[in-house]
Design an enzyme around this catalytic site. Structure first.
Site, PDB file in Angstrom:
ATOM      1  CG  HIS A 136      51.601  15.351  28.133  1.00  0.00           C
ATOM      2  ND1 HIS A 136      51.214  14.587  27.175  1.00  0.00           N
ATOM      3  CD2 HIS A 136      51.683  14.604  29.124  1.00  0.00           C
ATOM      4  CE1 HIS A 136      51.035  13.334  27.692  1.00  0.00           C
ATOM      5  NE2 HIS A 136      51.501  13.460  28.919  1.00  0.00           N
ATOM      6  CG  ASP A 213      47.330  19.961  27.959  1.00  0.00           C
ATOM      7  OD1 ASP A 213      46.557  19.493  28.805  1.00  0.00           O
ATOM      8  OD2 ASP A 213      48.343  19.211  27.765  1.00  0.00           O
ATOM      9  CD  GLN A 216      49.251  17.135  35.324  1.00  0.00           C
ATOM     10  OE1 GLN A 216      49.112  17.149  36.598  1.00  0.00           O
ATOM     11  NE2 GLN A 216      49.394  15.737  34.757  1.00  0.00           N
ATOM     12  CE  LYS A 239      46.720  13.551  33.105  1.00  0.00           C
ATOM     13  NZ  LYS A 239      47.714  12.596  33.407  1.00  0.00           N
ATOM     14  CB  CYS A 377      54.580  12.546  28.218  1.00  0.00           C
ATOM     15  SG  CYS A 377      53.874  10.758  28.255  1.00  0.00           S
TER      16      CYS A 377
HETATM   17  N1  PLP Z   1      48.600  17.059  28.967  1.00  0.00           N
HETATM   18  C1  PLP Z   1      49.335  17.023  30.200  1.00  0.00           C
HETATM   19  C2  PLP Z   1      49.892  18.330  30.693  1.00  0.00           C
HETATM   20  C3  PLP Z   1      49.220  15.859  30.972  1.00  0.00           C
HETATM   21  O1  PLP Z   1      50.045  15.736  32.026  1.00  0.00           O
HETATM   22  C4  PLP Z   1      48.700  14.727  30.474  1.00  0.00           C
HETATM   23  C5  PLP Z   1      48.705  13.268  30.906  1.00  0.00           C
HETATM   24  O2  PLP Z   1      49.715  13.275  31.765  1.00  0.00           O
HETATM   25  C6  PLP Z   1      48.109  14.682  29.094  1.00  0.00           C
HETATM   26  C7  PLP Z   1      48.102  15.854  28.442  1.00  0.00           C
HETATM   27  C8  PLP Z   1      47.410  13.530  28.633  1.00  0.00           C
HETATM   28  O3  PLP Z   1      46.473  13.289  29.157  1.00  0.00           O
HETATM   29  P1  PLP Z   1      45.525  11.726  28.901  1.00  0.00           P
HETATM   30  O4  PLP Z   1      46.542  10.605  28.767  1.00  0.00           O
HETATM   31  O5  PLP Z   1      44.648  11.678  30.001  1.00  0.00           O
HETATM   32  O6  PLP Z   1      44.834  12.022  27.627  1.00  0.00           O
END
Ligand code: PLP
Length: 419
Positions: A136, A213, A216, A239, A377
């Site tokens: 992401h 990270d 998900q 999430k 993203c």
């Molecule tokens: N990393 C992953 C794999 C994500 O799916 C997301 C959000 O969709 C993020 C990071 C970023 O999360 P946040 O916008 O809650 O900081």
């Protein structure tokens, strides 16, 4: 009105009481464009159970006071609720100590904290950072920023056509130059569950710390930071059925202790003179300013809710939804699933040669069905697959087989209209 709690034919539907779960989430009874809401955009954010919503009202109604600094009753009550939530998170992740749990605004801020604080203190020109091809932007851009500042290189673990990381490449990617690995646990675009344990083991052979990270992963899989042996792990409350604006950075105490502060301000200091300061102990060194107290408490309540259901049971149920949806979607004319890894969870991305994802998403919206369309993203990953965007349906514990049937019927209508 269609019965959206129909689960017959789902062997795993009896795992928990889906009707009760759906009643816990007030938004699920909404209608959109006159149709009952079918919410399949859970990878973007999950809906909130009433107890989480109530906890926010309860906080502001009967507890609101700033934490840590007060001797008065309300401050003590709110500090206790805030710190109790930290302990719940520590237990949920099986961290060693609550000092290892830092409250942030979300995954993005957690990753920026590490890239900025750990990176500034430890990286130098010529060093390398390893990421995967399915990051992401939140787990890529912060590393690009520090890499640019320090004149470093980013190395990418490639992905194959099924959406699985090519782990045979690890030995060509890690080297003495590698100083950090920032790795996606579960892909938000493909649903792939990465073999992060193997990547961590390889990284450790080179003494390389690993950040996972887990944005998900956290609501779909059991996450045990001691078993994983990752140095850092980031996730977002929203999430995990919790509020927005709150997230967590887990870090091994020894590393966090050695890292400089990320932001300066109140709460993160021990002693301040006009010229310099000493810093507070962990975790407060990384929590400058007034924290998002209510939402931190709400996240603790969300974790209670998830634990009451059982994350393993949730995973099993969601897998049955994923299998069913995959089998149904695969039958549709011209539809191609992007992301067919063996080990997947809760996410299906699909494309048509002749229908743009935005048309799919807009059409389905009129049927009351919320999916996400776009690059999610993950622009470099879309580029890798040679596509600009996908349509993505993503599942949570409150979704049903009946809702998947509605999705399938909706997509059939899209095909009919656009063919
Ligand atoms: N990393 C992953 C794999 C994500 O799916 C997301 C959000 O969709 C993020 C990071 C970023 O999360 P946040 O916008 O809650 O900081």
């Amino acid at each position: 009105m269609t019965n959206r709690t129909e689960t017959s034919g789902m062997p795993e539907a009896g795992i928990f009481n889906i009707e009760k779960i759906r009643n816990d989430f007030p938004i699920l009874s909404k209608t959109i464009h006159g149709k009952p809401l079918v919410y399949l955009d859970n990878a973007a954010t999950t809906q909130k159970p009433q107890i989480v919503i109530d906890s926010l009202v309860e906080y502001y109604t009967s507890m609101n006071a700033n934490v840590h600094r007060g001797v008065h009753h309300l401050s003590e009550v709110s500090t206790k609720a805030f710190e109790d939530s930290r302990i719940k998170i520590k237990n949920f992740l099986n961290a060693n100590s609550d000092k290892e749990i830092i409250f942030t605004r979300g995954t993005t801020e957690s990753i920026n904290l590490v890239a900025s604080s750990y990176g500034r203190a430890n990286f130098k020109a010529g060093d390398e950072i390893v990421v995967t091809a399915m990051e992401h932007h939140s787990n890529l851009v912060p590393w690009q920023l520090i890499a640019k500042e320090k004149n470093m290189t980013i190395k990418v673990i490639p992905v194959d056509d099924n959406g699985e990381l090519i782990l045979n490449e690890l030995e060509n990617i890690f080297s003495e130059k590698t100083k950090f690995a920032a790795i996606n646990f579960v892909s938000n675009s493909l649903g792939t569950i990465n073999d992060v344990k193997k990547i961590i083991e390889t990284a450790h052979q080179y003494n390389v710390p690993v950040l996972l990270d887990a944005a998900q992963a956290i609501n779909h899989l059991p996450v045990d930071v001691q078993k994983l042996d990752c140095e850092f792990l980031a996730f977002s409350g929203h999430k995990l059925y919790g509020p927005t604006g709150i997230g967590v950075l887990y870090g091994k105490e020894k590393l966090l202790d050695a890292m400089p502060p990320f932001m300066g301000g109140g709460d993160m200091i021990a002693r301040v003179t006009y010229n310099e300061s000493t810093y507070n102990e962990l975790p407060y060194k990384f929590e400058a300013g007034t924290s998002n107290i209510a939402d931190a408490i709400g996240l603790g309540v969300a974790i209670d809710y998830v634990e009451q259901m059982g994350i393993e049971k949730i995973a099993m149920y969601e897998n049955s939804l994923l299998e069913y949806a995959t089998a149904q979607l695969q039958k549709l004319d011209g539809l191609k699933i992007i992301g067919t890894a063996k080990n997947k969870c809760a996410v299906i991305s699909f494309i048509f040669d002749t229908i743009h994802p935005h048309d799919v998403g807009t059409f389905l919206d009129f049927e009351g069905i919320a999916i996400r369309t776009g690059h999610h993203c993950t622009q470099p990953l879309m580029h890798r697959f040679g596509i600009p965007a996908t349509s993505r349906a993503s599942f949570a514990m409150y979704n049903t087989k009946d809702e998947i049937d509605i999705l399938i019927n909706g997509v059939k209508k899209v095909i009919e209209v656009f063919k």
